[in-house]
Design a protein around this motif. Structure first.
Motif, PDB file in Angstrom:
ATOM      1  N   ASN A  93       0.895  -1.401  -0.017  1.00  0.00           N
ATOM      2  CA  ASN A  93       0.107   0.033  -0.029  1.00  0.00           C
ATOM      3  C   ASN A  93       0.949   1.331  -0.135  1.00  0.00           C
ATOM      4  O   ASN A  93       0.367   2.363  -0.261  1.00  0.00           O
ATOM      5  CB  ASN A  93      -0.685   0.121   1.499  1.00  0.00           C
ATOM      6  N   MET A  94       2.079   1.329   0.593  1.00  0.00           N
ATOM      7  CA  MET A  94       2.937   2.200   0.659  1.00  0.00           C
ATOM      8  C   MET A  94       3.241   3.010  -1.076  1.00  0.00           C
ATOM      9  O   MET A  94       3.339   3.933  -1.123  1.00  0.00           O
ATOM     10  CB  MET A  94       4.470   1.793   0.812  1.00  0.00           C
ATOM     11  N   MET A  95       3.030   2.047  -2.038  1.00  0.00           N
ATOM     12  CA  MET A  95       3.143   2.458  -3.271  1.00  0.00           C
ATOM     13  C   MET A  95       1.985   3.226  -3.789  1.00  0.00           C
ATOM     14  O   MET A  95       2.394   4.208  -4.786  1.00  0.00           O
ATOM     15  CB  MET A  95       3.356   1.038  -4.261  1.00  0.00           C
ATOM     16  N   ASN A  96       0.902   3.058  -3.412  1.00  0.00           N
ATOM     17  CA  ASN A  96      -0.066   4.056  -3.810  1.00  0.00           C
ATOM     18  C   ASN A  96      -0.393   5.301  -3.200  1.00  0.00           C
ATOM     19  O   ASN A  96      -1.310   6.092  -3.586  1.00  0.00           O
ATOM     20  CB  ASN A  96      -1.500   3.106  -3.610  1.00  0.00           C
ATOM     21  N   LEU A  97       0.460   5.660  -2.237  1.00  0.00           N
ATOM     22  CA  LEU A  97       0.478   7.114  -1.512  1.00  0.00           C
ATOM     23  C   LEU A  97       0.975   8.047  -2.769  1.00  0.00           C
ATOM     24  O   LEU A  97       0.683   9.152  -2.493  1.00  0.00           O
ATOM     25  CB  LEU A  97       1.350   7.131  -0.487  1.00  0.00           C
ATOM     26  N   GLU A  98       1.748   7.668  -3.594  1.00  0.00           N
ATOM     27  CA  GLU A  98       2.322   8.587  -4.648  1.00  0.00           C
ATOM     28  C   GLU A  98       1.054   9.302  -5.397  1.00  0.00           C
ATOM     29  O   GLU A  98       1.167  10.409  -5.694  1.00  0.00           O
ATOM     30  CB  GLU A  98       3.282   8.014  -5.656  1.00  0.00           C
TER      31      GLU A  98
END
Length: 402
Positions: free
Chosen positions: A186-191
């Motif tokens: 889910n860290m990737m979707n913060l962008e």
């Protein structure tokens, strides 16, 4: 023999360092004559067959099954649906060929229907930032901006302020008994949220992204800085109930792609916020990853699989990490660390550029031997679309510093 180049990195805007980087060491498996440009041309040639056979329905390439040549496709609602349009945009960026622009536009615009449905998971960042995000970056198409802002607003609906993270898998709340679950991916979707907050979206989107990263930084890492795949939270108190795995070997093992997501995600979070704790978290995640890598720099699918060295490899984790390390090397304030991470990235790309990992005439992908979900025996050591996406992204990032 090897070819050596020097890459200049600006550190703290006050000094330059020249970094010697081995492009392709000589051994029997290496494509000795392939430069970075050669590899980008290879990617374009490999992708052409897929682009030429692109159908008119809403299916996207996701995996090439063992023994097959062409991609198996899933519909636009699959979490991997944004990677193929993203690859086409990267090919347009690399070649400046209008063919790839038109192909990318066609693929990208298939995805718009996803945001007109109930938000089913956290993957809107993967789906929309890789496709519409790259498209907007390269064309400035205002219609793409509108879609991205809508996607960011939809993603934000999954944020739980009591917990401080975005719900990853709504379907598993009842299915698995995970009241509020958050995966390291889910860290990737913060962008997408960071981008939207800077481009006309609500300031709250930035706050949600920061809070999610802070909560993940606090809870998702073990003492050695390996990551859990899934954390299950109490929805009322925000307390961690347990850490488990879904695609790794065991609840306490270091799943290679999950660690790669952490490295990439916190590198990106530092770039967007300049929060030094995020930078240190990325570094901590990198250090254990590098320490435990096999000599050829391509991880086994899980670092704790007891069948190593006979366990499956995961080229996708290597590609994701290589791309992240290139960016991390430009953000580090310590010149030795910058040099270390850039060389590590080059070593990973060098191995991926060997005959062992390049698909070449075997099929239409860029890379072989990625592992999707080993516990389910699904997509094990086969070409997977996100491996190709992060491979070409890493090549383009590396080109900027050569």
């Amino acid at each position: 023999m090897y070819k050596q180049v020097y890459i200049l990195l600006s550190l703290q805007k006050v000094m330059l360092i020249a970094i010697p980087v081995i492009l392709f060491a000589c051994n029997s498996n290496v494509n000795k004559k392939m430069t970075n440009d050669d590899l980008l041309a290879y990617c374009a040639a490999q992708a052409k067959a897929t682009a030429n056979s692109d159908d008119t329905d809403n299916n996207m390439p996701v995996v090439i099954d063992s023994g097959k040549t062409a991609w198996t496709k899933n519909n636009i609602y699959n979490w991997r649906s944004g990677f193929w349009p993203g690859i086409e945009w990267y090919l347009y960026e690399s070649t400046k060929d209008e063919y790839w622009k038109k192909a990318a536009e066609k693929s990208t615009e298939k995805l718009v229907g996803v945001i007109d449905t109930i938000v089913a998971n956290h993957d809107l960042g993967f789906q929309f930032y890789c496709s519409y995000g790259n498209g907007y970056r390269l064309t400035g198409n205002p219609a793409y901006k509108k879609v991205l802002l809508r996607a960011a607003d939809s993603l934000a609906k999954l944020f739980n302020p009591n917990v401080g993270t975005i719900l990853s898998w709504p379907s598993r709340v009842k299915e698995k008994g995970w009241p509020h679950n958050t995966i390291i991916d889910n860290m990737m979707n913060l962008e997408l949220l960071f981008w939207a907050a800077k481009n006309g979206g609500s300031k709250n989107l930035y706050d949600i992204a920061v809070k999610h990263a802070e909560t993940t930084m606090k809870n998702h890492f073990r003492p050695d800085f390996s990551t859990y795949h899934v954390l299950v939270y109490d929805t009322a108190t925000g307390q961690v109930i347990k850490g488990v795995t879904h695609q790794g070997y065991a609840d306490n093992s270091m799943w290679a792609r999950g660690q790669a997501w952490a490295i990439y995600g916190f590198t990106m979070a530092y770039r967007e916020t300049k929060n030094k704790e995020f930078l240190q978290t990325a570094i901590n995640a990198v250090e254990i990853y590098l320490k435990r890598l096999p000599k050829d720099k391509i991880p086994y699918w899980d670092f704790d699989d007891p069948t190593i060295p006979y366990a499956p490899r995961d080229a996708s984790a290597a590609a994701i990490t290589a791309s992240a390390l290139i960016e991390l090397s430009t953000l580090c304030t310590d010149s030795l660390s910058a040099k270390k991470y850039l060389i590590a990235a080059k070593d990973m790309l060098t191995e991926l550029a060997t005959d062992k990992y390049l698909s070449k005439e075997k099929n239409h992908a860029f890379l072989l031997f990625s592992t999707g979900n080993k516990p389910s025996n699904k997509d094990v050591e086969v070409p997977i679309i996100y491996a190709d996406y992060y491979f070409i992204e890493a090549l383009l990032r590396m080109k900027k510093y050569q």
